[in-house]
Write a protein that holds these residues in place. Structure first.
Motif, PDB file in Angstrom:
ATOM      1  N   GLU A 176      22.236 -35.175  69.906  1.00 47.44           N
ATOM      2  CA  GLU A 176      22.693 -36.246  70.799  1.00 47.44           C
ATOM      3  C   GLU A 176      23.256 -37.583  69.662  1.00 47.44           C
ATOM      4  N   ILE A 177      24.742 -38.310  69.761  1.00 46.94           N
ATOM      5  CA  ILE A 177      25.013 -39.241  69.050  1.00 46.94           C
ATOM      6  C   ILE A 177      25.784 -40.436  69.909  1.00 46.94           C
ATOM      7  N   THR A 178      25.506 -41.488  69.525  1.00 46.77           N
ATOM      8  CA  THR A 178      26.120 -42.335  70.317  1.00 46.77           C
ATOM      9  C   THR A 178      26.667 -43.768  69.264  1.00 46.77           C
ATOM     10  N   GLY A 179      28.019 -44.518  69.568  1.00 46.86           N
ATOM     11  CA  GLY A 179      28.204 -45.429  68.418  1.00 46.86           C
ATOM     12  C   GLY A 179      28.884 -44.852  67.172  1.00 46.86           C
ATOM     13  N   TYR A 180      29.519 -43.784  68.046  1.00 52.42           N
ATOM     14  CA  TYR A 180      30.039 -42.747  66.822  1.00 52.42           C
ATOM     15  C   TYR A 180      31.529 -43.526  66.803  1.00 52.42           C
ATOM     16  N   SER A 181      32.717 -44.199  65.580  1.00 57.23           N
ATOM     17  CA  SER A 181      33.482 -44.751  65.552  1.00 57.23           C
ATOM     18  C   SER A 181      34.522 -43.518  64.211  1.00 57.23           C
ATOM     19  N   ASN A 182      35.897 -43.839  64.025  1.00 57.06           N
ATOM     20  CA  ASN A 182      36.591 -43.960  62.747  1.00 57.06           C
ATOM     21  C   ASN A 182      35.583 -44.277  61.582  1.00 57.06           C
ATOM     22  N   GLY A 183      35.083 -44.354  60.659  1.00 53.73           N
ATOM     23  CA  GLY A 183      34.657 -44.079  59.590  1.00 53.73           C
ATOM     24  C   GLY A 183      33.590 -44.263  58.922  1.00 53.73           C
ATOM     25  N   ASP A 184      32.368 -43.736  60.662  1.00 57.83           N
ATOM     26  CA  ASP A 184      31.313 -43.166  60.635  1.00 57.83           C
ATOM     27  C   ASP A 184      31.208 -41.343  59.752  1.00 57.83           C
ATOM     28  N   MET A 185      30.126 -41.626  59.264  1.00 51.20           N
ATOM     29  CA  MET A 185      30.136 -40.030  59.318  1.00 51.20           C
ATOM     30  C   MET A 185      28.118 -39.964  60.406  1.00 51.20           C
ATOM     31  N   LYS A 186      28.197 -39.416  61.344  1.00 47.33           N
ATOM     32  CA  LYS A 186      27.137 -39.159  62.114  1.00 47.33           C
ATOM     33  C   LYS A 186      27.173 -37.436  62.273  1.00 47.33           C
ATOM     34  N   THR A 187      25.383 -36.744  61.779  1.00 49.45           N
ATOM     35  CA  THR A 187      25.421 -35.336  62.675  1.00 49.45           C
ATOM     36  C   THR A 187      24.200 -34.958  63.134  1.00 49.45           C
ATOM     37  N   ALA A 188      24.017 -34.459  64.266  1.00 45.81           N
ATOM     38  CA  ALA A 188      22.764 -34.469  64.893  1.00 45.81           C
ATOM     39  C   ALA A 188      22.693 -32.644  64.550  1.00 45.81           C
ATOM     40  N   ALA A 189      21.164 -32.642  64.558  1.00 47.16           N
ATOM     41  CA  ALA A 189      20.931 -31.161  64.832  1.00 47.16           C
ATOM     42  C   ALA A 189      19.294 -30.359  65.853  1.00 47.16           C
ATOM     43  N   ALA A 190      19.652 -29.528  65.898  1.00 43.37           N
ATOM     44  CA  ALA A 190      17.972 -29.069  67.091  1.00 43.37           C
ATOM     45  C   ALA A 190      18.427 -27.248  67.015  1.00 43.37           C
ATOM     46  N   ASP A 191      17.206 -27.472  66.568  1.00 40.17           N
ATOM     47  CA  ASP A 191      17.021 -25.761  66.349  1.00 40.17           C
ATOM     48  C   ASP A 191      15.608 -25.158  66.943  1.00 40.17           C
ATOM     49  N   LEU A 192      15.770 -24.166  67.948  1.00 38.18           N
ATOM     50  CA  LEU A 192      14.011 -23.719  68.279  1.00 38.18           C
ATOM     51  C   LEU A 192      14.778 -21.994  68.237  1.00 38.18           C
ATOM     52  N   LEU A 193      13.546 -21.237  67.599  1.00 40.22           N
ATOM     53  CA  LEU A 193      13.523 -20.285  67.494  1.00 40.22           C
ATOM     54  C   LEU A 193      11.957 -19.288  68.321  1.00 40.22           C
ATOM     55  N   GLY A 194      11.989 -18.684  68.930  1.00 37.93           N
ATOM     56  CA  GLY A 194      10.502 -17.824  69.765  1.00 37.93           C
ATOM     57  C   GLY A 194      10.655 -16.449  68.602  1.00 37.93           C
ATOM     58  N   THR A 195      10.050 -15.749  68.278  1.00 29.56           N
ATOM     59  CA  THR A 195       9.827 -14.444  68.205  1.00 29.56           C
ATOM     60  C   THR A 195       8.563 -13.381  68.192  1.00 29.56           C
ATOM     61  N   TYR A 196       8.460 -12.940  69.437  1.00 33.48           N
ATOM     62  CA  TYR A 196       6.565 -11.850  69.956  1.00 33.48           C
ATOM     63  C   TYR A 196       7.685 -10.833  69.284  1.00 33.48           C
ATOM     64  N   GLU A 197       6.513  -9.741  68.023  1.00 39.73           N
ATOM     65  CA  GLU A 197       6.597  -8.602  67.769  1.00 39.73           C
ATOM     66  C   GLU A 197       5.040  -7.568  68.013  1.00 39.73           C
ATOM     67  N   ILE A 198       4.844  -6.701  68.327  1.00 39.65           N
ATOM     68  CA  ILE A 198       3.894  -5.693  68.110  1.00 39.65           C
ATOM     69  C   ILE A 198       3.992  -4.490  66.971  1.00 39.65           C
ATOM     70  N   PHE A 199       2.687  -4.950  66.358  1.00 37.31           N
ATOM     71  CA  PHE A 199       2.611  -3.792  65.469  1.00 37.31           C
ATOM     72  C   PHE A 199       1.674  -2.109  65.420  1.00 37.31           C
ATOM     73  N   LEU A 200       2.204  -1.517  65.454  1.00 35.85           N
ATOM     74  CA  LEU A 200       1.280   0.210  65.231  1.00 35.85           C
ATOM     75  C   LEU A 200       0.666   0.327  63.524  1.00 35.85           C
ATOM     76  N   ASP A 201      -0.450   0.172  63.219  1.00 34.02           N
ATOM     77  CA  ASP A 201      -0.819   0.374  61.801  1.00 34.02           C
ATOM     78  C   ASP A 201       0.379   0.019  60.997  1.00 34.02           C
ATOM     79  N   ASP A 202       0.612  -1.193  60.825  1.00 30.64           N
ATOM     80  CA  ASP A 202       1.149  -2.317  60.444  1.00 30.64           C
ATOM     81  C   ASP A 202       2.365  -1.840  60.339  1.00 30.64           C
ATOM     82  N   GLU A 203       3.329  -1.274  61.712  1.00 33.85           N
ATOM     83  CA  GLU A 203       4.791  -0.685  61.504  1.00 33.85           C
ATOM     84  C   GLU A 203       5.038  -1.813  62.805  1.00 33.85           C
ATOM     85  N   VAL A 204       6.567  -2.452  62.895  1.00 35.25           N
ATOM     86  CA  VAL A 204       7.333  -3.067  64.206  1.00 35.25           C
ATOM     87  C   VAL A 204       7.430  -1.632  64.851  1.00 35.25           C
TER      88      VAL A 204
END
Length: 297
Positions: A176-204
């Motif tokens: 979210e960004i509020t209050g942006y106007s010409n002359g500003d430089m504003k950046t906002a970022a969010a990231d989410l990553l979830g992974t699930y893996e099953i291994f058999l004898d050390d191989e995926v």
């Protein structure tokens, strides 16, 4: 194949602290820059249903719990750079552990929390992580990340055994960004990553569909909410349960990573290199998300 915790994955959105010369700073207009990424997994259970019909609980091994919070000082404001971090593991369930990192200045803060409750191991476990950063003021940047990785102990399986993984996951990613106007430089970022893996004898042998969500804004007012939902993992495309085709030593890995960043710059005439340095991070997050959406079609 060697197993690695989730923090191996690079995330460009945390590059907002890149140094840049921006000319003479001016007073910024009122406003905020905020990034938030939250995940809570409840009623988590991992069971092995043998070909003979018996059910066994698979013990969990808590490999890592990590997080960090950073706020870069605003020029003209008192106080040094503010940084906080935590790291725990490895720990064997049953365990109940949580950690919080918090960094702040007079013009912003970053909070990071993650934890795991799998005590007693026979009850459904709960895992959570949250990362939030918010800035107000003239110039500055902040970022935070929270992640955890959970392994199971090695366990012996035979052909026809079924690994049953259950969880209810609550997800929220927003920029979210509020209050942006010409002359500003504003950046906002969010990231989410979830992974699930099953291994058999050390191989995926099985990889669940990743929970991969990002939100980003660059030089514009608004809110970018990529997802705000509660998901039963058993309803994900491709499922999460797995039937072993052969016997051997099995193991699972479940990892979650959240990252957030924010930047506020008030400039007179920004240099081209500064614009590229600050905007690349948010644009990169947007391009990454658009690419994922395109590939999903």
């Amino acid at each position: 194949m060697k197993k690695l915790p989730i923090n191996r994955i690079s995330a460009g959105i945390l590059g907002l602290t890149s140094a840049a010369t921006l000319g003479i700073a001016q007073q910024a207009e009122a406003g905020t820059v905020r990034g938030t990424a939250q995940l809570t997994a409840s009623d988590v259970s991992l069971q092995l249903i043998t070909a003979g019909g018996s059910t066994n609980i698979v013990p969990l091994f808590f490999e890592t719990l990590q997080g960090s919070a950073f706020v870069n000082p605003f020029p003209g404001k008192s106080g040094p750079s503010d940084f906080d971090a935590y790291a725990q593991g490895p720990l064997q369930c049953p365990v109940d552990v949580s950690e919080t990192a918090m960094a702040s200045t007079v013009a912003g803060f970053t909070n990071v929390t993650s934890g795991l409750d799998c005590a007693p191991v026979s009850d459904p476990a709960v895992a959570f992580a949250n990362a939030e950063t918010i800035l107000t003021g003239d110039n500055g940047s902040s970022n935070g990340n929270a992640n955890y990785t959970i392994f199971s102990d090695n366990f012996t399986v035979e052909a026809g055994d079924v690994l049953d993984f259950d969880a209810i996951v609550s997800l929220f990613v927003e920029a979210e960004i509020t209050g942006y106007s010409n002359g500003d430089m504003k950046t906002a970022a969010a990231d989410l990553l979830g992974t699930y893996e099953i291994f058999l004898d050390d191989e995926v042998v099985f990889s669940g569909l990743p929970l991969d969500f990002a939100a980003a804004l660059v030089n514009q007012n608004g809110v970018d909410t990529n997802i705000d939902a509660v998901i039963d993992v058993n309803t994900l495309p491709g499922g999460v349960d797995y039937t072993f085709l052969a016997g051997g030593e099995a193991e699972i890995q479940f990892s979650v990573r959240q990252q957030v960043s924010a930047s506020v710059m008030r400039v007179s005439v920004p240099e081209p290199s500064a614009v590229i340095s600050l905007a690349a991070v948010g644009v990169g997050a947007l391009v990454s998300r658009n690419k994922r959406n395109k590939n999903a079609k």
